[in-house]
Design an enzyme around this catalytic site. Structure first.
Site, PDB file in Angstrom:
ATOM      1  CG  ASN A   1      -1.765   1.184   1.387  1.00  0.00           C
ATOM      2  OD1 ASN A   1      -1.845   2.015   0.475  1.00  0.00           O
ATOM      3  ND2 ASN A   1      -2.428   1.312   2.524  1.00  0.00           N
ATOM      4  CD1 TRP A   2       3.727   1.012  -2.664  1.00  0.00           C
ATOM      5  CD2 TRP A   2       3.452   1.816  -4.739  1.00  0.00           C
ATOM      6  NE1 TRP A   2       4.390   0.172  -3.528  1.00  0.00           N
ATOM      7  CE2 TRP A   2       4.242   0.637  -4.809  1.00  0.00           C
ATOM      8  CE3 TRP A   2       3.160   2.488  -5.934  1.00  0.00           C
ATOM      9  CZ2 TRP A   2       4.733   0.136  -6.007  1.00  0.00           C
ATOM     10  CZ3 TRP A   2       3.648   1.991  -7.137  1.00  0.00           C
ATOM     11  CH2 TRP A   2       4.421   0.827  -7.172  1.00  0.00           C
ATOM     12  CE  LYS A   3      -0.351   3.256   4.670  1.00  0.00           C
ATOM     13  NZ  LYS A   3      -0.294   3.367   6.128  1.00  0.00           N
TER      14      LYS A   3
ATOM     15  CG  HIS B   1      -6.112   1.949   5.021  1.00  0.00           C
ATOM     16  ND1 HIS B   1      -5.695   2.903   5.920  1.00  0.00           N
ATOM     17  CD2 HIS B   1      -5.082   1.066   4.900  1.00  0.00           C
ATOM     18  CE1 HIS B   1      -4.464   2.618   6.309  1.00  0.00           C
ATOM     19  NE2 HIS B   1      -4.071   1.510   5.710  1.00  0.00           N
TER      20      HIS B   1
ATOM     21  CD  GLU C   1      -3.114   5.529   6.647  1.00  0.00           C
ATOM     22  OE1 GLU C   1      -3.060   5.549   5.403  1.00  0.00           O
ATOM     23  OE2 GLU C   1      -2.214   5.026   7.359  1.00  0.00           O
TER      24      GLU C   1
ATOM     25  CD  GLU D   1      -3.838  -2.364   7.191  1.00  0.00           C
ATOM     26  OE1 GLU D   1      -2.706  -2.615   6.753  1.00  0.00           O
ATOM     27  OE2 GLU D   1      -4.463  -1.331   6.918  1.00  0.00           O
TER      28      GLU D   1
ATOM     29  N   GLY E   1       2.019   2.279  10.752  1.00  0.00           N
ATOM     30  CA  GLY E   1       2.999   3.350  10.617  1.00  0.00           C
ATOM     31  C   GLY E   1       3.698   3.725  11.917  1.00  0.00           C
TER      32      GLY E   1
ATOM     33  CB  SER F   1       4.647  -1.764  12.151  1.00  0.00           C
ATOM     34  OG  SER F   1       4.260  -0.420  12.363  1.00  0.00           O
TER      35      SER F   1
ATOM     36  N   GLY G   1       2.663  -1.170   4.352  1.00  0.00           N
ATOM     37  CA  GLY G   1       2.755   0.247   4.010  1.00  0.00           C
ATOM     38  C   GLY G   1       4.206   0.657   3.830  1.00  0.00           C
ATOM     39  N   GLY G   2       4.797   1.210   4.883  1.00  0.00           N
ATOM     40  CA  GLY G   2       6.149   1.763   4.816  1.00  0.00           C
ATOM     41  C   GLY G   2       7.175   0.849   4.153  1.00  0.00           C
TER      42      GLY G   2
END
Ligand code: PGA
Length: 256
Positions: A11-13, A99, A101, A171, A177, A216, A237-238
Site C-alpha cells: 500500500n503505497w499510500k 482502510h 486512514e 490492521e 505506521g 508495521s 505500508g512503509g
C-alpha cells in the site's frame, strides 16, 4: 485443508511521483524475478493518478494492481470522485476498502465502507476490506467486537455470494505506521476471531478467505507473523516503498 496461498500487498499510500514509483517498480520486479515465486501472490496499490502507468508497466508480470479506494457512487456529478468502473478501466483488479486512514481522515462509516465494497463487486473487482481496533478499544478489551462489527457490516450487506473471493486485512490502528507491529499471537487471535465470524456465514467461505495482517510489517517480523495458522499474508505500508524490504516480505510469505 486450506486453499489459501499467501499474498503480499504493498500500500503505497500518498507517496512518490511518476519517476520514483517507476524506479520502485523496476526494483520490485527485478527482486521478484530472482525469487521466482510459486505460491505467493503480489499486489501493489499506487495513488489514483499513477494507476494507469503502473498497470501498463505490470501487464504480463506476476504483480497485480489495486486501487487504495473508490467512490461509492457509479458516475455523475461527484467532483473529485473516482468510480469502481474507472479503476477497473485503468487496469486494477483489486481495491482496498475501509482502510483506517480512510475511516479516520475521511470519516468513513461501516455503512459507507459497505457501499464501496458493493460497488467493487458490481465491477468484478476484488475488494480487500480493512478492519482494526484503536489502542483505546484494545485496552478496553473490545478488539474482537470492533473488528467483527466492521466485517459484519459488509457481509450482512453483500451476503455469502457477494463476499466470495474477497479478502480481509486486519490492521490494528495502533500498529499502522508506528513501528509497533502486533505480536504474531495477537494477530493470530484476531484472525481466528474473524474467521470464526465468517464461518457463521459459511464454513467453506471461511476456510478459503484470505486474511492479511497489516501494521508495521517488516522483513524482520514477517516470518513470525506468517508462521501463524490464520495469517495468510500482509498488507504492507512503509516497507513496501523499498524494493528490497518488500521483496524480503514476499520471500517470507513464499516460504511460510
Ligand atoms: P505500515 O502501513 O506497514 O506502514 O504500518 C500498513 C497499512 O496502513 O496498510
Amino acid at each position: 485443508m486450506s486453499e489459501r496461498d499467501p499474498l503480499v500487498a504493498g500500500n503505497w499510500k500518498m507517496n512518490g511521483d511518476a519517476g520514483s514509483l517507476d524506479l520502485l517498480l523496476d526494483g520490485v520486479l527485478s527482486e521478484l524475478s530472482v525469487l521466482a515465486l510459486r505460491r505467493c501472490s503480489v499486489l501493489v496499490f499506487p495513488p489514483y493518478v499513477y494507476l494507469g502507468q503502473v498497470a501498463q508497466k505490470l501487464r504480463g508480470s506476476i504483480v497485480g494492481v489495486g486501487s487504495q479506494d473508490v467512490d461509492q457512487r457509479t458516475q455523475g456529478a461527484v467532483t473529485g470522485g473516482v468510480s469502481a468502473a474507472m479503476v477497473k478501466d485503468a487496469g486494477c483488479g483489486f481495491v482496498l476498502v475501509g482502510h483506517s486512514e480512510r475511516r479516520t481522515l475521511f470519516a468513513e462509516s461501516d455503512e459507507l465502507v459497505s457501499d464501496k465494497f458493493e460497488q467493487c463487486g458490481s465491477q468484478g473487482l476484488v475488494p480487500i476490506v480493512c478492519v482494526g481496533e484503536t489502542l483505546e478499544e484494545r485496552r478496553r478489551d473490545r478488539t474482537i467486537e470492533v473488528v467483527t462489527r466492521q466485517l459484519r457490516a459488509v457481509t450482512s450487506r453483500v451476503g455469502l455470494a457477494g463476499f466470495d473471493g474477497a479478502m480481509i486485512a486486519y490492521e490494528p490502528v495502533w500498529a499502522i505506521g508506528t513501528g509497533e507491529s502486533a505480536t504474531p499471537e495477537q494477530a493470530e487471535e484476531v484472525h481466528a476471531g474473524l474467521r470464526k465470524c465468517l464461518a457463521e456465514l459459511d464454513e467453506d467461505l471461511s476456510n478459503r478467505t484470505r486474511i492479511l495482517y497489516g501494521g508495521s510489517v517488516t522483513a524482520d517480523n514477517a516470518v513470525a507473523l506468517f508462521g501463524m495458522k490464520n495469517v495468510d499474508g500482509a498488507l504492507v505500508g512503509g516497507a513496501s516503498l523499498k524494493a528490497n524490504s518488500f521483496a524480503e516480505i514476499c520471500k517470507a510469505a513464499e516460504e511460510s
